[in-house]
Design a protein around this motif. Structure first.
Motif, PDB file in Angstrom:
ATOM      1  N   UNK A 125     -74.694  18.288 -34.159  1.00 52.21           N
ATOM      2  CA  UNK A 125     -75.757  17.283 -34.171  1.00 52.21           C
ATOM      3  C   UNK A 125     -77.033  17.911 -34.716  1.00 52.21           C
ATOM      4  N   UNK A 126     -77.592  17.285 -35.728  1.00 59.90           N
ATOM      5  CA  UNK A 126     -78.816  17.800 -36.339  1.00 59.90           C
ATOM      6  C   UNK A 126     -80.042  16.960 -36.025  1.00 59.90           C
TER       7      UNK A 126
ATOM      8  N   UNK B  81     -83.072  20.933 -28.626  1.00 61.25           N
ATOM      9  CA  UNK B  81     -81.834  21.718 -28.597  1.00 61.25           C
ATOM     10  C   UNK B  81     -81.121  21.691 -29.942  1.00 61.25           C
ATOM     11  N   UNK B  82     -81.661  20.882 -30.846  1.00 57.52           N
ATOM     12  CA  UNK B  82     -81.003  20.693 -32.134  1.00 57.52           C
ATOM     13  C   UNK B  82     -81.079  21.979 -32.964  1.00 57.52           C
ATOM     14  N   UNK B  83     -80.058  22.418 -33.742  1.00 56.20           N
ATOM     15  CA  UNK B  83     -78.733  21.790 -33.770  1.00 56.20           C
ATOM     16  C   UNK B  83     -77.887  22.200 -32.570  1.00 56.20           C
ATOM     17  N   UNK B  84     -77.080  21.274 -32.100  1.00 61.26           N
ATOM     18  CA  UNK B  84     -76.157  21.612 -31.010  1.00 61.26           C
ATOM     19  C   UNK B  84     -74.815  20.969 -31.302  1.00 61.26           C
TER      20      UNK B  84
ATOM     21  N   UNK C  78     -74.244  26.880 -33.311  1.00 61.96           N
ATOM     22  CA  UNK C  78     -74.274  25.599 -34.016  1.00 61.96           C
ATOM     23  C   UNK C  78     -74.617  25.769 -35.497  1.00 61.96           C
ATOM     24  N   UNK C  79     -75.273  26.883 -35.832  1.00 60.31           N
ATOM     25  CA  UNK C  79     -75.626  27.096 -37.238  1.00 60.31           C
ATOM     26  C   UNK C  79     -74.422  27.560 -38.044  1.00 60.31           C
TER      27      UNK C  79
END
Lengths: 116, 190
Positions: free
Chosen positions: B121-122, B131-134, B156-157
């Motif tokens: 999720x971006x 919290x993005x990205x998660x 997440x990256x």
């Protein structure tokens, strides 16, 4: 055309949820979803039609949630919401769907935990 | 640029959707619940021990889900199982979604599972924005059925490092005194 529609299907059962309001002394109120599910379970028991046979779900916006809750994958969904007569409109739409051969078993459901 | 309406005095009128997400906004009750724990909830600030407050939406509790929340407070993953067909389902329902029996009991799950699928999720709003990205994921529970979660212990990256089928374990995060929310973490060595 309208005359053909009239004989396309029949209402084979109707049932209500078990209890309304606060069943336990000031315990939690029966929720709308609970009314839906209880009534659906009761009509399934009454008619002998298993819930897995339901192919069309008609309600005032709950159809998607009901289908997921019941674990079914309907071929026809309807969420027509036009006020208190919505359920008669659901029957009309169910009649049309059955007449068109899209479904054989349709469920019209309503549950509400409002104050009036 | 975006048209901003103005009063006769020239003062700009700021409509609710011009404010950044995460601020408390008073709107008429239309569809999703607003208010303290609703979609646009303001961060809940606490003055005890300087602990970081949980500022994400807190799930409401239904009558039939109380055993889950009671178990969650003790770090147990309680799962509903149908006594008629012995299948575990998720999320807790009023009747078994497989055989439609109302005879449902609660069992203590092992807390183990495997990743079924995931997505990164971006974009988010409210408490989740920072919290993005998660990574959100569906977890195949060892006992059966699938649970949606935010995956912990992953980068997440670099989603290419996340393996479908990787073993995960449940952990609970305290949202408030009555609510401990399960999240899943990729187990070491998988």
């Amino acid at each position: 055309m309208a005359a053909q529609l009239r004989n396309a299907a029949a209402i084979v059962g109707a049932a209500e949820s078990n209890e309304i309001g606060y069943p336990k002394e000031r315990g939690p109120k029966v929720t709308s979803l609970q009314h839906h599910i209880e009534a659906i379970k009761n009509v399934s028991d009454l008619t002998g039609i298993p819930i897995s046979d339901i192919e069309g779900v008609f309600s005032t916006g709950w159809s998607q949630q009901l289908a997921e809750h019941l674990g079914i994958r309907p071929h026809y969904l309807d969420t027509t919401t036009v006020g208190g007569c919505s359920f008669q409109v659901h029957v009309h739409h169910a009649l049309a769907a059955i007449h068109a051969g899209l479904v054989d078993v349709a469920l019209v459901s309503h549950g509400q935990d409002g104050w009036s | 640029m975006v048209f901003r309406p103005r009063r006769e005095s020239g003062q700009e009128i700021t409509l609710p959707w011009h404010r950044p997400y995460g601020e408390s906004v008073r709107v008429a009750r239309t569809c999703a619940p607003r208010g303290r724990h609703g979609m646009f909830a303001a961060p809940i600030t606490r003055r005890d021990s300087g602990r970081v407050a949980y500022d994400k939406p807190i799930p409401p509790k239904g009558l039939h889900t109380q055993p889950f929340w009671d178990g969650a407070k003790e770090g147990k993953l309680m799962l509903p199982r149908c006594r008629s067909c012995n299948r575990v389902h998720w999320y807790p329902r009023l009747i078994c979604p497989f055989c439609h029996s109302t005879d449902i009991e609660w069992i203590e799950g092992s807390g183990a599972g495997r990743i079924h699928t995931f997505a990164v999720q971006h974009r988010a709003f409210g408490g989740w924005a920072k919290e993005v990205p998660y990574v959100t994921a569906y977890i195949d529970l060892a006992e059966g059925d699938r649970m949606l979660t935010v995956l912990r212990g992953v980068d997440a990256e670099h989603p290419e490092t996340i393996e479908i089928g990787a073993e995960v374990r449940v952990e609970f995060e305290e949202a408030d005194e009555d609510t401990h929310i399960p999240f899943w973490r990729v187990a070491e060595g998988s």
